[in-house]
Design an enzyme around this catalytic site. Structure first.
Site, PDB file in Angstrom:
ATOM      1  N   LYS A 129       0.078   4.261  -0.387  1.00 28.58           N
ATOM      2  CA  LYS A 129      -0.620   5.431   0.182  1.00 28.58           C
ATOM      3  C   LYS A 129      -0.377   6.668  -0.691  1.00 28.58           C
ATOM      4  O   LYS A 129      -0.274   6.533  -1.908  1.00 28.58           O
ATOM      5  CB  LYS A 129      -0.190   5.638   1.640  1.00 28.58           C
ATOM      6  CG  LYS A 129      -0.360   4.364   2.468  1.00 28.58           C
ATOM      7  CD  LYS A 129      -0.228   4.573   3.955  1.00 28.58           C
ATOM      8  CE  LYS A 129      -0.385   3.233   4.666  1.00 28.58           C
ATOM      9  NZ  LYS A 129      -0.379   3.353   6.113  1.00 28.58           N
ATOM     10  N   SER A 140       3.191  -2.092  10.290  1.00 28.63           N
ATOM     11  CA  SER A 140       4.635  -2.032  10.565  1.00 28.63           C
ATOM     12  C   SER A 140       5.400  -3.315  10.227  1.00 28.63           C
ATOM     13  O   SER A 140       6.389  -3.630  10.881  1.00 28.63           O
ATOM     14  CB  SER A 140       4.891  -1.628  12.024  1.00 28.63           C
ATOM     15  OG  SER A 140       4.443  -0.301  12.244  1.00 28.63           O
ATOM     16  N   GLU A 168      -5.663  -5.063  10.536  1.00 26.84           N
ATOM     17  CA  GLU A 168      -4.641  -4.035  10.695  1.00 26.84           C
ATOM     18  C   GLU A 168      -4.900  -3.252  11.981  1.00 26.84           C
ATOM     19  O   GLU A 168      -5.673  -2.281  11.964  1.00 26.84           O
ATOM     20  CB  GLU A 168      -4.674  -3.075   9.508  1.00 26.84           C
ATOM     21  CG  GLU A 168      -4.306  -3.714   8.199  1.00 26.84           C
ATOM     22  CD  GLU A 168      -3.694  -2.688   7.266  1.00 26.84           C
ATOM     23  OE1 GLU A 168      -2.525  -2.847   6.909  1.00 26.84           O
ATOM     24  OE2 GLU A 168      -4.366  -1.711   6.925  1.00 26.84           O
ATOM     25  N   ASN A 190       0.872  -1.178   0.000  1.00 25.74           N
ATOM     26  CA  ASN A 190       0.000   0.000   0.000  1.00 25.74           C
ATOM     27  C   ASN A 190       0.911   1.231   0.000  1.00 25.74           C
ATOM     28  O   ASN A 190       1.495   1.565   1.024  1.00 25.74           O
ATOM     29  CB  ASN A 190      -0.893  -0.038   1.252  1.00 25.74           C
ATOM     30  CG  ASN A 190      -1.767   1.184   1.383  1.00 25.74           C
ATOM     31  OD1 ASN A 190      -1.836   2.014   0.470  1.00 25.74           O
ATOM     32  ND2 ASN A 190      -2.448   1.304   2.511  1.00 25.74           N
ATOM     33  N   HIS A 194      -9.799   1.012   4.860  1.00 27.08           N
ATOM     34  CA  HIS A 194      -8.492   1.160   5.520  1.00 27.08           C
ATOM     35  C   HIS A 194      -8.675   2.106   6.709  1.00 27.08           C
ATOM     36  O   HIS A 194      -9.469   3.048   6.645  1.00 27.08           O
ATOM     37  CB  HIS A 194      -7.464   1.720   4.534  1.00 27.08           C
ATOM     38  CG  HIS A 194      -6.082   1.732   5.105  1.00 27.08           C
ATOM     39  ND1 HIS A 194      -5.670   2.713   5.969  1.00 27.08           N
ATOM     40  CD2 HIS A 194      -5.044   0.874   4.970  1.00 27.08           C
ATOM     41  CE1 HIS A 194      -4.420   2.446   6.339  1.00 27.08           C
ATOM     42  NE2 HIS A 194      -4.011   1.350   5.736  1.00 27.08           N
ATOM     43  N   GLU A 236      -7.095   4.533   7.744  1.00 32.44           N
ATOM     44  CA  GLU A 236      -6.948   5.967   7.436  1.00 32.44           C
ATOM     45  C   GLU A 236      -8.217   6.516   6.787  1.00 32.44           C
ATOM     46  O   GLU A 236      -8.574   7.679   6.989  1.00 32.44           O
ATOM     47  CB  GLU A 236      -5.698   6.175   6.556  1.00 32.44           C
ATOM     48  CG  GLU A 236      -4.429   6.024   7.390  1.00 32.44           C
ATOM     49  CD  GLU A 236      -3.220   5.464   6.665  1.00 32.44           C
ATOM     50  OE1 GLU A 236      -3.179   5.490   5.433  1.00 32.44           O
ATOM     51  OE2 GLU A 236      -2.299   4.987   7.373  1.00 32.44           O
ATOM     52  N   GLY A 259       2.119   2.230  10.780  1.00 31.67           N
ATOM     53  CA  GLY A 259       3.055   3.352  10.644  1.00 31.67           C
ATOM     54  C   GLY A 259       3.742   3.741  11.943  1.00 31.67           C
ATOM     55  O   GLY A 259       4.338   4.815  12.034  1.00 31.67           O
TER      56      GLY A 259
HETATM   57  P1  PGA Z   1       2.564   0.267   7.649  1.00 35.84           P
HETATM   58  O1  PGA Z   1       1.118   0.458   6.958  1.00 35.84           O
HETATM   59  O2  PGA Z   1       3.147  -1.002   7.100  1.00 35.84           O
HETATM   60  O3  PGA Z   1       3.335   1.475   7.246  1.00 35.84           O
HETATM   61  O4  PGA Z   1       2.340   0.180   9.105  1.00 35.84           O
HETATM   62  C1  PGA Z   1       0.265  -0.639   6.750  1.00 35.84           C
HETATM   63  C2  PGA Z   1      -1.029  -0.165   6.149  1.00 35.84           C
HETATM   64  O5  PGA Z   1      -1.477   0.946   6.483  1.00 35.84           O
HETATM   65  O6  PGA Z   1      -1.632  -0.855   5.331  1.00 35.84           O
END
Ligand code: PGA
Length: 262
Positions: free
Chosen positions: A13, A214, A168, A11, A96, A98, A174
């Protein structure tokens, strides 16, 4: 009997311009080739999907979208229709964290998006996960399962069988705090259990469950042995081609970790 495959999805983003993602794709194509034992996909930004699909033609890497509109067509300024994505992407992320937390998407919207995706023969990656507070209050299981039930509401058992659920935990996204594989496996087993009680044994056996939050090359291999985790959804670490290729390699590796390994 159909078997679940291993899947690793990147992803990206809102992190790359079109030229930057072209460079990354070129590097990934070199690193991720040959006889792959698993499915690999990247989710670029909307403006990059068209060129990425040309660049990844005849490669081992598929394409996903990071979001989609619930509606198919009409006066929805700034939205991107499933019809515009059809033919270019195989997977579409829905819900997601976010999107849920920054853009206010609730389970009802996520359910509508998941339905839109499956009705157009693409695979929704339905994301669920608890926040840090919810985890501290020991509400992880309840939160995740209620999000999941509400987000899958409009799908049939057959459609669920062909969908992907991504666990997740919001506190892991993140932050560098990766969830312990045992903990993620426990929630993945609960997710599969809920699918079984709602949609039956076959759907539970076939639905794919990913972990995201992460993940790095170092931690990817620990998830490889989690019985209910079929893949990974990778954010930050997928922006580095060496790291992402190592995640793919480590997650697909058959070698068992040494006993007593922390
Ligand atoms: P990350 O993001 O690996 O940077 O923690 C995962 C995601 O948001 O799908």
């Amino acid at each position: 009997m159909a078997k679940r495959k291993k899947i690793v999805i990147a992803n990206w983003k809102m992190n790359l311009t079109v030229p930057e993602s072209t460079v990354l794709i070129e590097k990934l194509k070199k690193e991720i080739s040959g006889n792959l034992q698993l499915e690999v996909a990247v989710c670029p930004s909307f403006v990059d999907i068209y060129s990425a699909s040309a660049e990844l033609k005849n490669s081992k890497i598929s394409i996903g979208a990071q979001n989609v509109a619930e509606e198919e067509k009409g006066s929805y300024t700034g939205e991107v229709s499933v019809l515009a994505l059809k033919g270019f992407v195989k997977y579409i992320l829905v819900g997601h964290s976010e999107r849920r937390n920054i853009f206010g998407e609730n389970d009802k919207v996520v359910a509508g998006k998941a339905e839109t995706v499956v009705r157009h023969d693409m695979t929704p990656v339905i994301c669920v996960g608890e926040t840090l507070h919810e985890r501290e209050d020991k509400l992880s299981k309840i939160v995740v399962l209620s999000q999941l039930e509400a987000s899958c509401k409009q799908l049939t058992a057959e459609e669920i069988s062909e969908s992907i659920i991504a666990y997740e935990p919001v506190w892991a996204i993140g932050t560098g705090h990766v969830c312990l594989p045992e903990e993620a496996e426990k929630i993945a087993a609960d997710i599969r259990g809920l699918i079984k009680s709602l949609y039956g044994e076959k759907a539970a056996r076939l639905v794919h469950i990913l972990y995201g939050g992460s993940v790095t090359a170092k931690t990817a291999k620990d998830f490889r042995y989690a019985k209910n985790i079929d893949g990974l959804l990778v954010g930050g670490a997928s922006l580095d081609h060496h790291e992402f290729a190592a995640i793919v390699k480590n997650f697909s590796s058959e070698k068992k970790p040494k006993k007593g390994r922390k």
